[in-house]
Scaffold this motif. Structure first.
Motif, PDB file in Angstrom:
ATOM      1  N   HIS A 294      -9.390  -5.505 -37.594  1.00 39.85           N
ATOM      2  CA  HIS A 294      -9.458  -6.815 -38.236  1.00 39.85           C
ATOM      3  C   HIS A 294     -10.099  -7.876 -37.350  1.00 39.85           C
ATOM      4  N   VAL A 295     -10.763  -7.438 -36.275  1.00 41.49           N
ATOM      5  CA  VAL A 295     -11.266  -8.408 -35.296  1.00 41.49           C
ATOM      6  C   VAL A 295     -12.258  -9.397 -35.920  1.00 41.49           C
ATOM      7  N   SER A 296     -13.024  -8.956 -36.914  1.00 46.65           N
ATOM      8  CA  SER A 296     -13.999  -9.853 -37.552  1.00 46.65           C
ATOM      9  C   SER A 296     -13.318 -10.977 -38.334  1.00 46.65           C
ATOM     10  N   THR A 297     -12.079 -10.746 -38.746  1.00 43.98           N
ATOM     11  CA  THR A 297     -11.312 -11.752 -39.494  1.00 43.98           C
ATOM     12  C   THR A 297     -11.023 -12.979 -38.640  1.00 43.98           C
ATOM     13  N   TYR A 298     -10.964 -12.763 -37.327  1.00 47.29           N
ATOM     14  CA  TYR A 298     -10.517 -13.831 -36.429  1.00 47.29           C
ATOM     15  C   TYR A 298     -11.644 -14.348 -35.535  1.00 47.29           C
ATOM     16  N   LYS A 299     -12.873 -14.343 -36.056  1.00 46.70           N
ATOM     17  CA  LYS A 299     -14.022 -14.773 -35.245  1.00 46.70           C
ATOM     18  C   LYS A 299     -13.841 -16.191 -34.702  1.00 46.70           C
ATOM     19  N   GLU A 300     -13.449 -17.113 -35.566  1.00 48.67           N
ATOM     20  CA  GLU A 300     -13.262 -18.509 -35.156  1.00 48.67           C
ATOM     21  C   GLU A 300     -12.176 -18.631 -34.110  1.00 48.67           C
ATOM     22  N   GLU A 301     -11.046 -17.977 -34.385  1.00 49.42           N
ATOM     23  CA  GLU A 301      -9.910 -18.045 -33.463  1.00 49.42           C
ATOM     24  C   GLU A 301     -10.267 -17.434 -32.105  1.00 49.42           C
ATOM     25  N   ILE A 302     -10.984 -16.313 -32.129  1.00 46.94           N
ATOM     26  CA  ILE A 302     -11.361 -15.641 -30.884  1.00 46.94           C
ATOM     27  C   ILE A 302     -12.284 -16.530 -30.054  1.00 46.94           C
ATOM     28  N   GLU A 303     -13.226 -17.201 -30.712  1.00 49.30           N
ATOM     29  CA  GLU A 303     -14.124 -18.099 -29.983  1.00 49.30           C
ATOM     30  C   GLU A 303     -13.339 -19.260 -29.368  1.00 49.30           C
ATOM     31  N   ALA A 304     -12.365 -19.784 -30.108  1.00 48.68           N
ATOM     32  CA  ALA A 304     -11.540 -20.885 -29.586  1.00 48.68           C
ATOM     33  C   ALA A 304     -10.706 -20.423 -28.391  1.00 48.68           C
ATOM     34  N   ILE A 305     -10.165 -19.205 -28.482  1.00 56.05           N
ATOM     35  CA  ILE A 305      -9.358 -18.657 -27.385  1.00 56.05           C
ATOM     36  C   ILE A 305     -10.229 -18.436 -26.153  1.00 56.05           C
ATOM     37  N   LYS A 306     -11.444 -17.939 -26.356  1.00 56.47           N
ATOM     38  CA  LYS A 306     -12.372 -17.729 -25.228  1.00 56.47           C
ATOM     39  C   LYS A 306     -12.674 -19.056 -24.524  1.00 56.47           C
ATOM     40  N   LYS A 307     -12.856 -20.098 -25.323  1.00 59.57           N
ATOM     41  CA  LYS A 307     -13.144 -21.423 -24.769  1.00 59.57           C
ATOM     42  C   LYS A 307     -11.981 -21.902 -23.899  1.00 59.57           C
ATOM     43  N   GLU A 308     -10.762 -21.706 -24.385  1.00 59.53           N
ATOM     44  CA  GLU A 308      -9.579 -22.093 -23.603  1.00 59.53           C
ATOM     45  C   GLU A 308      -9.422 -21.198 -22.372  1.00 59.53           C
ATOM     46  N   ALA A 309      -9.703 -19.899 -22.544  1.00 59.01           N
ATOM     47  CA  ALA A 309      -9.554 -18.953 -21.435  1.00 59.01           C
ATOM     48  C   ALA A 309     -10.460 -19.313 -20.267  1.00 59.01           C
TER      49      ALA A 309
END
Length: 259
Positions: free
Chosen positions: A157-172
């Protein structure tokens, strides 16, 4: 808000009234990981979030951040706020720190939730991965951080969370290189803390993802059994606060109420 501990700035938030719940984020995260959780929990509780050493808006404190050192910084915030009794919820690395804090302050703990976390020490394979990562990150910090985040989700389901993953990467990427290495060293060196759960009477909850690539589901089931902890299994990966938000909120509300 900022607290100075041993010349290091520690960022924290303090919201709501009621039972005190301390939310401790994981590796490469910071207190923003709880943004969807805090508004729900503050309706009936006082919620404390903290940016761990080397993460978010908090400074580093040396080149190895042991679980005990992390725990002492959390303890310093709670002492500053004059908090005597509290419930701990720790995600991944935050769970290891929660266990270290519980070992130091057993009488103050009302409940402890390991969210996508474990009281087991690192396997030999995981230790090798951490050593390799600490070498690789010196040359390509950004790519290593981004790759680490993507692998934490249920890959179906990783494609479902594209926006969230990008936001998490930014915070990381707000995590410093020193913070990355120091936390990894601390996790690599940590000991088994099964006894903290098994030998204490505070409420215990382990929440795991069925498709978690970091933690083995069967091992988590065995851990819950031998430590007399309640077990909740979600269908996705290591990021239950993103992949299973409504279910997590319900589980945490129920757990907090039981403590």
């Amino acid at each position: 808000m900022l607290l100075v501990y041993k010349n290091a700035n520690i960022f924290y938030t303090d919201q709501g009234k009621g039972s005190v719940v301390v939310l401790i984020h994981g590796f490469l995260e910071n207190s923003t990981m709880w943004d969807k959780i805090v508004p729900e929990l503050t309706k009936r509780n006082r919620i404390i979030t903290i940016d761990l050493l080397g993460h978010g808006k908090s400074d580093c404190l040396g080149y190895v951040h042991s679980m005990e050192l992390f725990a002492k910084t959390v303890e310093a915030v709670l002492k500053h706020l004059k908090i005597r009794k509290f419930i701990l919820v720790g995600h991944s690395l935050g769970g290891y720190i929660s266990l270290a804090l519980a070992k130091m302050n057993t009488s103050k703990i009302k409940g402890l939730c390991l969210l996508n976390s474990t009281s087991e020490k690192d396997s030999e394979e995981r230790i090798k991965i951490r050593i390799r990562a600490n070498k690789m990150v010196q040359n390509n910090f950004e790519n290593m951080v981004k790759m680490s985040i993507s692998n934490l989700f249920n890959q179906e389901h990783v494609s479902t969370y594209k926006e969230e993953i990008e936001a998490i990467k930014k915070e990381a990427l707000k995590t410093s290189l020193q913070g990355y290495v120091a936390a990894n060293e601390g996790m690599k060196n940590r000991l088994n803390t099964n006894a903290v759960l098994a030998e204490n009477n505070f409420k215990k909850l382990i929440i795991v993802g069925e498709k978690d690539l970091v933690l083995n589901l069967e091992s988590s089931k065995e851990e819950a059994k031998k430590t007399n902890s309640e077990l909740v299994v979600f269908p996705d990966g290591h990021m239950s606060h993103i992949e299973n938000t409504p279910e997590l909120i319900l589980s945490l509300k129920k757990f907090i109420k039981s403590c």
